[in-house]
Design an enzyme around this catalytic site. Structure first.
Site, PDB file in Angstrom:
ATOM      1  N   CYS A   9       0.817  -1.020   0.078  1.00 53.76           N
ATOM      2  CA  CYS A   9      -0.015  -0.009  -0.061  1.00 53.76           C
ATOM      3  C   CYS A   9       0.895   1.157   0.064  1.00 53.76           C
ATOM      4  O   CYS A   9       2.121   0.972  -0.323  1.00 53.76           O
ATOM      5  CB  CYS A   9      -1.015  -0.063   1.147  1.00 53.76           C
ATOM      6  SG  CYS A   9      -0.425   0.306   2.834  1.00 53.76           S
ATOM      7  N   ARG A  15      -3.280  -0.645   5.471  1.00 50.36           N
ATOM      8  CA  ARG A  15      -3.899  -1.781   4.538  1.00 50.36           C
ATOM      9  C   ARG A  15      -2.996  -2.835   4.547  1.00 50.36           C
ATOM     10  O   ARG A  15      -3.363  -4.180   4.842  1.00 50.36           O
ATOM     11  CB  ARG A  15      -4.324  -1.173   3.487  1.00 50.36           C
ATOM     12  CG  ARG A  15      -5.533  -0.322   3.620  1.00 50.36           C
ATOM     13  CD  ARG A  15      -5.721   0.470   2.098  1.00 50.36           C
ATOM     14  NE  ARG A  15      -4.802   1.213   1.796  1.00 50.36           N
ATOM     15  CZ  ARG A  15      -4.587   2.004   0.579  1.00 50.36           C
ATOM     16  NH1 ARG A  15      -5.530   1.890  -0.021  1.00 50.36           N
ATOM     17  NH2 ARG A  15      -3.707   3.020   0.540  1.00 50.36           N
ATOM     18  N   ASP A 119      -7.931   3.699   1.291  1.00 50.56           N
ATOM     19  CA  ASP A 119      -6.846   4.136   2.316  1.00 50.56           C
ATOM     20  C   ASP A 119      -7.534   4.773   3.481  1.00 50.56           C
ATOM     21  O   ASP A 119      -8.217   5.800   3.336  1.00 50.56           O
ATOM     22  CB  ASP A 119      -5.803   4.966   1.835  1.00 50.56           C
ATOM     23  CG  ASP A 119      -4.637   5.087   2.895  1.00 50.56           C
ATOM     24  OD1 ASP A 119      -4.886   4.505   4.082  1.00 50.56           O
ATOM     25  OD2 ASP A 119      -3.582   5.723   2.669  1.00 50.56           O
TER      26      ASP A 119
END
Length: 146
Positions: A9, A15, A119
């Site tokens: 990420c 994440r 996100d």
């Protein structure tokens, strides 16, 4: 076929550590790690997972303790068989670091209709819950394919 999987990420604190730990739980015989496209630029290298990511993961039976953010490198991309990213734009970002990784870079949400996982960083608890749920479902789908 895919024995080494890298989850990517942006900062490697929300994440990708969640995806990494979920895949480790589902695929204990595979090598799974995570990294961030912009961990160094964001000053996050060596930092633990985000507090809210730790809390949401913990409440869902996943432990993010001990995680430390890492910057994605071309060498890492070369070492892994499969690179899973959270957003379509991350594919280009990975390929700008390691052009040869293009053919082995796919969306973490590939089997959820190529869904992107937004996100949650510096957002609400609900954003973290939503991201966790998508990561959880996507990891289960990948485990079924691998």
């Amino acid at each position: 076929m895919f024995s080494k999987i890298l989850v990517v990420c942006v900062g490697n604190i929300c994440r990708s550590p969640t995806g990494e730990r979920k895949l480790q739980a589902l695929l204990p015989n595979k090598t799974i790690d995570s990294a961030g496209i912009a961990s160094a630029k964001s000053g996050l290298v060596g930092k633990p997972a985000d507090d809210m990511a730790i809390q949401v993961s913990s409440e869902n039976g996943l432990d993010l303790q001990g995680h430390q953010s890492k910057q994605l490198t071309a060498q890492m991309c070369a070492e892994f068989d499969l690179i899973l990213v959270m957003e379509k734009g991350h594919i280009d970002a990975v390929c700008s670091i390691a052009p040869a990784a293009r053919g082995k870079t796919m969306l973490f949400g590939q089997w959820l209709g190529q869904k992107e996982i937004p996100d949650p960083y510096k957002q609400s608890r609900e954003a973290f819950d939503f991201a966790f749920e998508l990561i959880d479902r996507a990891a289960e789908a990948w485990a079924g394919k691998l």
